[in-house]
Design a protein around this motif. Sequence first.
Motif, mmCIF file in Angstrom:
data_model
loop_
_atom_site.group_PDB
_atom_site.id
_atom_site.type_symbol
_atom_site.label_atom_id
_atom_site.label_comp_id
_atom_site.label_asym_id
_atom_site.label_seq_id
_atom_site.Cartn_x
_atom_site.Cartn_y
_atom_site.Cartn_z
ATOM 1 N N GLU A 140 0.824 -1.209 0.000
ATOM 2 C CA GLU A 140 0.000 0.000 0.000
ATOM 3 C C GLU A 140 0.859 1.259 0.000
ATOM 4 O OE1 GLU A 140 -3.856 -1.937 2.343
ATOM 5 O OE2 GLU A 140 -2.186 -1.054 3.470
ATOM 6 N N MET A 141 2.006 1.201 0.681
ATOM 7 C CA MET A 141 2.921 2.348 0.632
ATOM 8 C C MET A 141 3.392 2.607 -0.792
ATOM 9 S SD MET A 141 5.488 1.894 3.856
ATOM 10 C CE MET A 141 4.982 0.879 5.243
ATOM 11 N N LEU A 142 3.753 1.547 -1.482
ATOM 12 C CA LEU A 142 4.258 1.712 -2.846
ATOM 13 C C LEU A 142 3.171 2.232 -3.773
ATOM 14 C CD1 LEU A 142 6.441 -1.508 -2.956
ATOM 15 C CD2 LEU A 142 7.268 0.849 -2.885
ATOM 16 N N GLU A 143 1.937 1.771 -3.589
ATOM 17 C CA GLU A 143 0.835 2.302 -4.392
ATOM 18 C C GLU A 143 0.617 3.783 -4.086
ATOM 19 O OE1 GLU A 143 -1.014 1.096 -6.945
ATOM 20 O OE2 GLU A 143 0.544 -0.438 -6.896
ATOM 21 N N ALA A 144 0.727 4.134 -2.801
ATOM 22 C CA ALA A 144 0.559 5.546 -2.426
ATOM 23 C C ALA A 144 1.687 6.396 -2.985
ATOM 24 C CB ALA A 144 0.502 5.672 -0.904
ATOM 25 N N ALA A 145 2.887 5.828 -3.042
ATOM 26 C CA ALA A 145 3.997 6.567 -3.634
ATOM 27 C C ALA A 145 3.770 6.783 -5.128
ATOM 28 C CB ALA A 145 5.303 5.817 -3.398
ATOM 29 N N ARG A 146 3.260 5.774 -5.795
ATOM 30 C CA ARG A 146 2.984 5.912 -7.234
ATOM 31 C C ARG A 146 1.917 6.970 -7.488
ATOM 32 N NH1 ARG A 146 1.344 0.702 -10.127
ATOM 33 N NH2 ARG A 146 1.668 1.990 -11.962
ATOM 34 N N SER A 147 0.938 7.034 -6.598
ATOM 35 C CA SER A 147 -0.142 8.004 -6.789
ATOM 36 C C SER A 147 0.246 9.408 -6.340
ATOM 37 C CB SER A 147 -1.388 7.550 -6.026
ATOM 38 O OG SER A 147 -1.184 7.661 -4.622
ATOM 39 N N GLY A 148 1.336 9.515 -5.572
ATOM 40 C CA GLY A 148 1.812 10.820 -5.147
ATOM 41 C C GLY A 148 1.409 11.218 -3.740
ATOM 42 N N SER A 149 0.629 10.404 -3.041
ATOM 43 C CA SER A 149 0.218 10.788 -1.690
ATOM 44 C C SER A 149 1.284 10.471 -0.646
ATOM 45 C CB SER A 149 -1.108 10.106 -1.326
ATOM 46 O OG SER A 149 -0.974 8.694 -1.369
ATOM 47 N N LEU A 150 2.126 9.493 -0.911
ATOM 48 C CA LEU A 150 3.254 9.201 -0.026
ATOM 49 C C LEU A 150 4.474 9.932 -0.588
ATOM 50 C CD1 LEU A 150 3.552 7.145 2.488
ATOM 51 C CD2 LEU A 150 5.013 5.865 0.925
ATOM 52 N N LYS A 151 5.089 10.769 0.235
ATOM 53 C CA LYS A 151 6.136 11.662 -0.271
ATOM 54 C C LYS A 151 7.553 11.192 0.046
ATOM 55 C CE LYS A 151 2.981 14.582 -1.674
ATOM 56 N NZ LYS A 151 2.731 14.797 -3.124
ATOM 57 N N ALA A 152 7.711 10.435 1.135
ATOM 58 C CA ALA A 152 9.063 10.068 1.571
ATOM 59 C C ALA A 152 9.045 8.658 2.159
ATOM 60 C CB ALA A 152 9.583 11.064 2.604
ATOM 61 N N MET A 153 10.168 7.963 2.004
ATOM 62 C CA MET A 153 10.310 6.649 2.614
ATOM 63 C C MET A 153 11.691 6.504 3.227
ATOM 64 S SD MET A 153 8.389 3.817 0.190
ATOM 65 C CE MET A 153 8.524 2.559 1.474
ATOM 66 N N LEU A 154 11.710 5.831 4.358
ATOM 67 C CA LEU A 154 12.948 5.404 5.002
ATOM 68 C C LEU A 154 12.983 3.889 4.904
ATOM 69 C CD1 LEU A 154 15.463 5.847 6.846
ATOM 70 C CD2 LEU A 154 13.897 5.649 8.801
ATOM 71 N N ILE A 155 13.971 3.342 4.202
ATOM 72 C CA ILE A 155 14.058 1.897 3.982
ATOM 73 C C ILE A 155 15.343 1.404 4.634
ATOM 74 C CG2 ILE A 155 14.227 0.054 2.277
ATOM 75 C CD1 ILE A 155 12.615 1.733 0.357
ATOM 76 N N VAL A 156 15.205 0.561 5.641
ATOM 77 C CA VAL A 156 16.338 0.062 6.414
ATOM 78 C C VAL A 156 16.566 -1.411 6.078
ATOM 79 C CG1 VAL A 156 17.335 -0.217 8.707
ATOM 80 C CG2 VAL A 156 15.746 1.671 8.265
ATOM 81 N N GLY A 157 17.658 -1.702 5.379
ATOM 82 C CA GLY A 157 18.064 -3.081 5.154
ATOM 83 C C GLY A 157 17.094 -3.912 4.353
#
Length: 937
Positions: free
Chosen positions: A624-641
């Motif tokens: 769901e985060m990735l879908e939100a990123a594609r749609s533009g509603s998720l602006k930033a991600m912190l990806i650890v490992g």
Amino acid sequence: MIDATVELTIDGQALSVPAGTTVLAAARQLGIDIPTLCHDPELTNPGSCRLCVVEIEVATAGGMMKMRNLPPSCVTAVSPGMVVRTGTEAVVEARRTVLELLLANHPKDCLRCERTGRCKLQTYAYEYGADFPLPGSALDGERRHDPLDDGNPFIRRDMNKCVLCGKCVRVCAEVQGRHVLDYVKRGFATTVGPAFERPLGESDCVFCGSCVALCPTGALVDKTKAGKGRPWDVRRKVRTTCPYCGTGCNFDLEVVGRPGAGEPGREEVIGVASASDGPVNGRHLCVKGRFGLSFIHHPDRLRRPLVKKEGRFVETSWEEAIALVAERFQAIRADHGGDAFGVLASAKATNEDNYLINRFARAVLGTNNIDHCARLCHASTVAGLAAAFGSGAMTNPIGDIAKSDFLLVIGSNTTESHPVLAQKLLQAIGRGTPCVVIDPRQTELAAAATNHLAIRPGGDLALLNALAHVIIAEGLSNQAFIEERTEGFAELQAAVADCTPEWAAPIAGIAPEVIRETARRYAKAERASIFYTMGITQKRTGSHNVMAIANLALLTGHIGKEGSGVNPLRGQNNVQGACDMGALPNVFPGYQPVTDPAVRAKFAGAWGVASADLAEQPGFTVGEMLEAARSGSLKAMLIVGENPVLSDPDSSHVVEALQQLECLVAVDIFLSETAQLAHVVLPACTFAEKEGTFTNTERRVQRVRQAIEPIGESRPDWRIMADLAAALGRPFDLEDPAAVMAEIARLTPSYGGVSHERIDRDGGLCWPCLSPEHPGTPRLHVDRFTRGKGRFHGVHYLPPAEATDGDYPLVLSTGRRLFHYHTGTMSRRTGLETIYPEEHLEMHPGDAAACGLVDGDWVCLSTRRGAIALPVRLTESILAGTVFTSFHFAEAAVNKLTIGVVDPVAKIPELKVCACRVERVEPPEGYRPPAGKRALV
């Protein structure tokens, strides 16, 4: 009648031991050292080296009588009144003679032998004054000149140094269950080797290294340590926990100082030494744990923070990198709020790391959008078992495998995914324990099992419901258990009423009578265990599959007692711990729901924020985060490992989503495919450079200990989170991982009694461990289920989301390979790459013939989402109509092809089943098959 105990005297000391004890074992109870070469406490005793001889007098009707000759103590049982002498002149002379006979046929290269200082032959020769024969003496004769076997990256075999103790033969057969080694030839020419005297690299050896660990001389040595230090160069050994699969093996990291190597004065981990007191594995490891750790010092390690400027990474200082991330995150939070962020925690990081990643997401960024790779493997386990039992974890310890009367393994390639745990299964099978393996492929475990049921992909739920139908219809259920400890039985009974074996057979591809026999064997066993992994969970019916497995345990009462249970095997080293630490969008640590106001208030108080600062509703899963990123509603991600570019389904869309972000921050040890897309990359430490804990598949919390200083300027994940939190104005005020675990224990009831100090003192602890005095809980649901009563669920069969057709006539399934791990970021930077350098597609010969293919052809594997090219390997071990490959290789990124349809309960994708086609293509220009490559099919 044999007495229960026997009294005897050894070297003037009286003792009492159980009948059947050997003289050697009795002597060791007194601390008396008797030399041995062929003996090992885990293996059968051949009594062949004769180094452990002793003098013995036994009681007879006429008094005491000395036994003829000098019997070997390792195979001589004690008897009442026995008098043993271990150091008489005759005994010492006999041992010296044995040693001199061995030295007469031994190379004289002790000064440069890798085993010097750890060679038992050398040690005993010193103790007993034995030496190489003098020229012209009676023992100075012909010597062997066997060729050196040095053609693999891990083990050097010099049979000229072999003393024919047979430990390597026996450990390979009796512990590993593989029978790769045996005696070859006869008389003076006798040696040890694989079948047909092939080199080890061309045999069926899986390079577990147990033979090396037990070899008493320099006949078998670890090549990865060669030239890096002698035993006296090892500055220290540091006990820690393996960073690969979820089995949780312990070993000692061996550390030497390497002045002038790379960074002046830098200490180096040169390898591992296994120890007999490892609670899960003892001395035994798999190839990754023993030989796959050189990634720690790999030149690709990230050493300084990276910032992307004008499309290129440039190194920068920590101060600049942290300030830049804080500036961008503050701006996004100010403009869009906390839910504009997404955080991926890591199943490879420690519990302490993941706890602070969780705290950072919720209390600093203000979002519940936190998830990790369990969403792609065992999210359906957490959901399904929690619904049935109240706890979504493995119910029984690994040691219970030896106590089971029947083993049912479904959807698990255990020998490649969990090799050391698979040893326990193979050993049980070797002792005669019935085992049924249900899998579309004839894996190594399936070939060894009593029965292999080659199920059609996607037929799991139909089969499981049919098994339940048979148990109910034939009156095999445990009615007393059902009435006393369960609820919802009528719901299950109605759901499976029509699920006859005849109905399930065409769906599952398994004959009705085989289904009936499997159900009967499971139900009638006194203690039966079920083991499963992602062949069950990575389906759109994954949660229902897990519930159906739980139904079987509830029907039969095979739960809450030793040798039984429902046992999901966790794939990564700390995927269990990451879940426990709240790296999920709907729960705080300890699976405490984010929707509960009292829970939010507790964590808010501990974290120094207002309850209103903690989001009330569950956040987004990774998909769901990735879908939100594609749609533009998720602006930033912190990806650890994490490396979703290779691990997530339909990964072309993953790349598109990550490229849409305003700010992507990656924390990793290497510049992974995902990190390459980041705006800022922060260099993390490996497990060897930090303190903390991992929680293994059986819920055992074990220590991770720092062996060396961080490489370059890398930092442990917990400190990176603390630095970011401080830069964003909400410091953690936790000085080290021990303090982090103390906070975890205060806020997480199931970890309430866990501390670094206690684990250091007492060893690993299985949660729930409710207080400092609580012993831990190796076995769940003994008297009651976590939820009170166990809950049956009526779950109904659904076919896979994507069916085959004329354009895509085959079914693609994915999984793991023994020699690699996850997306290859660690394992492909070790000698493992030499053994398994490229991926291939497994295909049935009948399907290949229909496509006009022969073994080794390059093919285009395509689905409705994309295509990749790779060589094909033909094998009858795979079910016709299916093909299989792994997701370890970026060059053959199979997750470009997998489907993104998810289980509606757990949101786990259906990675195990999608329609595909295979067409021949020309190999890449200049391609040459890697020399010595194994086609492990």
